[in-house]
Motif scaffolding. Structure first.
Motif, short mmCIF file in Angstrom:
data_model
loop_
_atom_site.label_atom_id
_atom_site.label_comp_id
_atom_site.label_asym_id
_atom_site.label_seq_id
_atom_site.Cartn_x
_atom_site.Cartn_y
_atom_site.Cartn_z
N GLY B 226 59.94 61.49 71.83
CA GLY B 226 59.14 61.72 73.02
C GLY B 226 59.22 60.65 74.09
O GLY B 226 58.51 60.71 75.08
N GLY B 227 60.06 59.66 73.94
CA GLY B 227 60.14 58.64 74.98
C GLY B 227 61.56 58.15 75.18
O GLY B 227 62.44 58.38 74.36
N SER B 228 61.78 57.43 76.28
CA SER B 228 63.11 56.92 76.61
C SER B 228 62.96 55.53 77.21
O SER B 228 61.92 55.23 77.80
CB SER B 228 63.76 57.85 77.64
N PRO B 229 63.98 54.69 77.17
CA PRO B 229 65.26 54.92 76.51
C PRO B 229 65.22 54.57 75.02
O PRO B 229 64.57 53.63 74.63
CB PRO B 229 66.20 53.96 77.24
N THR B 243 64.17 51.12 70.95
CA THR B 243 63.24 52.21 70.61
C THR B 243 62.05 52.19 71.55
O THR B 243 60.98 51.73 71.19
CB THR B 243 62.77 52.07 69.14
N CYS B 244 62.25 52.69 72.77
CA CYS B 244 61.13 52.75 73.72
C CYS B 244 60.50 54.14 73.67
O CYS B 244 60.30 54.78 74.69
CB CYS B 244 61.60 52.42 75.13
N SER B 245 60.19 54.59 72.46
CA SER B 245 59.66 55.95 72.35
C SER B 245 58.20 56.02 72.81
O SER B 245 57.70 57.10 73.06
CB SER B 245 59.82 56.49 70.93
N PRO B 270 58.93 59.09 83.13
CA PRO B 270 59.61 59.24 81.83
C PRO B 270 60.75 60.27 81.86
O PRO B 270 61.74 60.11 81.15
CB PRO B 270 58.49 59.68 80.88
N VAL B 271 60.60 61.29 82.70
CA VAL B 271 61.65 62.30 82.79
C VAL B 271 62.93 61.68 83.37
O VAL B 271 64.04 61.92 82.89
CB VAL B 271 61.18 63.49 83.67
N GLN B 272 62.72 60.82 84.39
CA GLN B 272 63.85 60.14 85.00
C GLN B 272 64.51 59.17 84.01
O GLN B 272 65.74 59.08 83.95
CB GLN B 272 63.34 59.37 86.24
N ARG B 273 63.69 58.50 83.22
CA ARG B 273 64.24 57.57 82.21
C ARG B 273 65.10 58.30 81.21
O ARG B 273 66.16 57.82 80.81
CB ARG B 273 63.10 56.85 81.47
N GLU B 274 64.62 59.47 80.82
CA GLU B 274 65.40 60.23 79.83
C GLU B 274 66.73 60.67 80.43
O GLU B 274 67.77 60.61 79.78
CB GLU B 274 64.59 61.43 79.34
N GLU B 276 68.38 59.23 82.79
CA GLU B 276 69.26 58.08 83.06
C GLU B 276 69.42 57.19 81.82
O GLU B 276 69.77 56.03 81.93
CB GLU B 276 68.68 57.23 84.21
N GLU B 277 69.14 57.75 80.65
CA GLU B 277 69.14 56.94 79.43
C GLU B 277 70.44 56.15 79.23
O GLU B 277 70.39 54.94 78.96
CB GLU B 277 68.83 57.82 78.22
N PRO B 278 71.61 56.77 79.37
CA PRO B 278 72.85 56.00 79.14
C PRO B 278 72.95 54.79 80.08
O PRO B 278 73.36 53.71 79.65
CB PRO B 278 73.96 57.01 79.43
N LEU B 279 72.55 55.01 81.33
CA LEU B 279 72.60 53.92 82.31
C LEU B 279 71.64 52.79 81.92
O LEU B 279 71.99 51.61 81.96
CB LEU B 279 72.22 54.48 83.69
#
Lengths: 400, 380
Positions: B226-229, B243-245, B270-274, B276-279
């Protein structure tokens, strides 16, 4: 099931590794009092998957329990908990080490109130040692305990994340086992005890053979128990598993009927592991011209391991799952009826049962009447005072 | 009473890891476990690699047990087994469907001789259904339960096998739990019962959040809680998992690394973080790649951030934490000397485990089968 219906559990656990344990105790008949903090309750109540504002994850591990909602910092609430102790057989908790003691429920205190009590701690890294203060999510344990490392043996050295919180699950099972062992000891001695389990010890325990092998060989060298033992694509691009123990290698060769498999590079299991790329290519040349269901049926008829890599969409409609009534349809307040898993075991002495998970503090009055003979009016007064709490929705509206 | 299960006798008719692991846990808890092996020895004794004729896999999973040898294909030996049955509280078995029924050791038969017996049958897929005769392998269970599918997300489309006998260990514990409950119940009214365990159901139940997320929210890959990254990043000497869940972990990570690129306000979402997770992971990696994994762990732990170091058995066997907690114990193995094993994960204040080596085949024949010749000189 009723094996444990003489027992009362005072349950402070949250998230998954603790509640999955007390769900099992409750499903075996124990009366589980789930103590939840006021307003938000168990943190798992905010955990996805959600349906609207409700978590549909939370109920899976909280079926068959009774919820006692309270302000845990309030001295009156702490006093009520102490009054409950003479009626309690087992205390469960998975706070960070030291927290339950700060709440006044240290071993000396609970033991002096009730010498038969079992106090059971569960944590990521244990109640002592250099990593004691570290928090542990399942994904952390996948890394630290070698689970991610074990996948690297098969993936060319890259770690991958495994879904399903396997470390939480295994830990909850070991926790339950430790508690029931202490209980059986108490049955015969009359004495309670303090116990602890930690995810690190539980998850590393699965790797004992690897540990002794690493010691014998000077370093860890992967030794697959068999090869082939992995995944291959079929003609539609779907994956299936093939696992062939040494004694069935001849059978597998005869099914595949590829003369190249007679090569001495594939003669023994160690040879096949050493030349796995070449072998996998040959096996794939066969699997990719067949359909996975047919491959699976052919291999299994010879005792060779095979399985279809099923997605969640396929599992929902799976014939076996329907035929065995795996899904139990259970009410979730404000959501409707949601399918949850059946227990993975049956006992001939009693039937399984599945009562919906409670709302926060839903059973305040019942619990306090049952154990402390508290009249309903007093429960209501304590709720108005903010000592006890019950909430209509399972997750309280977000904090301002 | 020195240990939790002291005085409990277990007849071990298992031949796979889940069964052997289950009875090993019982032996660790003080139970008297008697393994029944065919005259040529348990097949796991040959599990490669073998050193001086000894399989460390066998010795690991069979520590603390006793061994008797019987040929269960022979009617006379089955009768011998029935003769000693009343000496046991529990049978644990994990053989292919119908094997014990076929030789006259079905629960309905043995409960007549021994009504207080607790009889646990470990199966891959349960009984009375279309899969009851399927061969059961760790890979089959991982594939069919959705567990392999969950790896696809991270591995860009290729499933890989998870080691460590995950299904076997889960099956072991899920056998022990109802067995212990039945032992408690038996003290009240004296009757035994039959327990049947379905390992496939265990793995399915682990995957249930993912199944629900697909069914109700049409999310095929539900991320990492439920969280990113969340993800793996390289350090100077290995890999760690960020683990920034939960949001607090992300806030603390930003604060710790103090990097304008991570402080970009669009990552408050959080949606944007998910998305852009690889970045984000790459940006975090830039800070950590000059540190060792353990340095990263210490720095993150100090800042209250959860992080995992990817470790192999070599890292784990020299781990100071496990050492401080006495979690690795040496057990003497004939001809090989003292080998390290992981200690019991149960720490009970009134039950201290004692570790004994795995038995030689038939080592305890004379104790249990008085009409039997004890074949001296047997080896592991």
């Amino acid at each position: 099931m009723t094996s444990l219906n003489d027992l009362v559990v005072l349950d402070f656990t949250r998230f998954e590794a603790g509640p999955r344990c007390t769900y099992l105790l409750a499903s075996l008949g124990a009366y589980v009092i789930k103590v939840e903090k006021a307003y938000t309750g168990d943190d798992e109540r905010m955990y996805p998957p959600m349906q609207g504002a409700e978590s549909i994850a939370y109920p899976q591990h909280n079926i068959n329990k009774h919820s006692l909602g309270m302000n845990l910092r309030d001295p009156k609430a702490q006093q009520l908990l102490k009054q409950l102790l003479p009626h309690v057989d087992i205390i469960t908790e998975n706070f960070r080490p030291g927290t339950i003691e700060k709440m006044g429920l240290d071993w000396e205190t609970v033991h002096s109130i009730n010498p038969r009590i079992i106090l059971a701690h569960n944590s990521g890294f244990g109640q002592s040692g250099p990593y004691m203060k570290r928090a542990a999510f399942d994904s952390v344990m996948q890394c630290e305990a070698g689970v991610a490392g074990s996948i690297m043996d098969h993936s060319g050295g890259n770690p991958y994340y495994i879904g399903g919180n396997p470390c939480d699950c295994i830990s909850s099972l070991a926790y339950t086992t430790a508690i029931l062992s202490a209980l059986f000891q108490r049955d015969r001695t009359g004495e309670g005890q303090c116990l602890e389990v930690d995810m690190m010890s539980i998850c590393t325990n699965m790797f004992s053979p690897e540990l002794s092998l690493a010691s014998l060989e000077g370093q860890y060298i992967p030794h697959p128990s068999m090869y082939p033992n992995g995944f291959y694509k079929d003609k539609d691009g779907k994956y299936l598993s093939i696992s062939c123990p040494d004694r069935l290698w001849g059978e597998l060769k005869s099914i595949l009927a590829l003369s190249a498999l007679e090569d001495e590079r594939f003669a023994t299991r160690d040879d096949r592991w050493a030349n796995k790329e070449a072998l996998d290519e040959l096996i794939s040349s066969w699997t990719t011209v067949h359909q996975c269901e047919e491959i699976c049926a052919a291999l299994e008829s010879h005792g060779i391991g095979s399985g279809l890599v099923k997605g969640y969409d396929e599992l929902i409609n799976d014939e076996y799952i329907k035929e065995t009534s795996y899904f139990q349809n259970i009410e979730v307040p404000y959501v409707g009826v949601i399918p949850y898993p059946s227990l993975p075991f049956t006992m001939s002495g009693s039937e399984a049962f599945y009562h919906r998970a409670p709302k926060i503090g839903e059973d305040n009055a019942e619990i306090l009447a049952r154990f402390l003979n508290m009249p309903e009016s007093e429960v209501e007064a304590l709720e108005r005072e903010g000592v006890l709490y019950h909430g209509e929705h399972s997750c309280y509206p977000p904090k301002k | 009473m020195s240990q939790a299960l002291s005085g409990v006798s277990v007849l071990d008719l298992t031949e796979t890891v889940s069964g052997a692991y289950c009875t090993m846990l019982m032996a660790d808890l003080g139970a008297d476990v008697v393994k029944v092996e065919p005259p040529e020895g348990d097949p796991m004794r040959g599990a490669e690699p073998v050193f001086k004729g000894i399989s460390p896999k066998f010795t690991a999973y069979n520590r603390g047990k006793k061994s008797i040898t019987l040929d269960l294909q022979s009617g006379a030996d089955v009768e011998r087994l029935k003769g000693i049955l009343p000496r046991f509280d529990i049978i644990i078995e994990d053989r292919p469907h119908g094997s014990l029924d076929h030789i006259g050791l079905a629960y309905d038969t043995v409960k007549v001789i021994h009504p207080s017996l607790i009889y646990a049958e470990i199966t891959g897929f349960g009984t009375g259904n279309r899969y009851q005769n399927r061969p059961v392998y760790e890979s089959t269970l991982q594939a069919e339960s959705g567990m392999s599918f969950s790896v696809l997300d991270d591995s860009k489309g290729t499933p890989y096998l998870i080691g460590g006998e995950l299904a076997g260990a889960a099956g072991a514990y899920f056998t022990l739990i109802p067995v212990l409950a039945a032992l408690h119940e038996r003290l009240a009214h004296g009757a035994g019962q039959k327990i049947e365990v379905n390992i496939y159901y265990i793995l399915l139940s682990m995957m249930h959040f993912n199944i629900l997320d697909y069914q109700y929210n049409h999310i095929l890959y539900p991320g990492h809680g439920g969280g990113s990254p969340c993800g793996f990043v390289h350090t100077k000497d290995g890999v760690v998992r960020i683990t920034c869940s939960v949001k607090a972990m992300w806030d603390r990570t930003k604060e710790l690394l103090n990097d304008p690129a991570l402080n970009d306000p669009r990552f408050d979402d959080p949606v944007q973080r998910e998305k852009e997770e690889p970045l984000l992971l790459k940006q975090i990696e830039a800070h950590l790649c000059s540190m060792t994994s353990r340095e990263v762990e210490e720095m993150f732990t100090k800042a209250g951030i959860t992080v995992g170091v990817v470790r192999t058995i070599d890292d784990i066997r020299s781990d100071p934490h496990l050492e401080a907690r006495g979690q690795i114990v040496p057990i003497e193995v004939p001809d090989l000397g003292a080998l390290p094993y992981f200690a019991s994960p149960f720490r009970l204040s009134k039950s201290t485990p004692e570790y004994r080596r795995a038995p030689l085949p038939g080592e305890h024949n004379s104790e249990y089968l008085s009409d039997f010749q004890n074949e001296g000189g047997a080896s592991l």
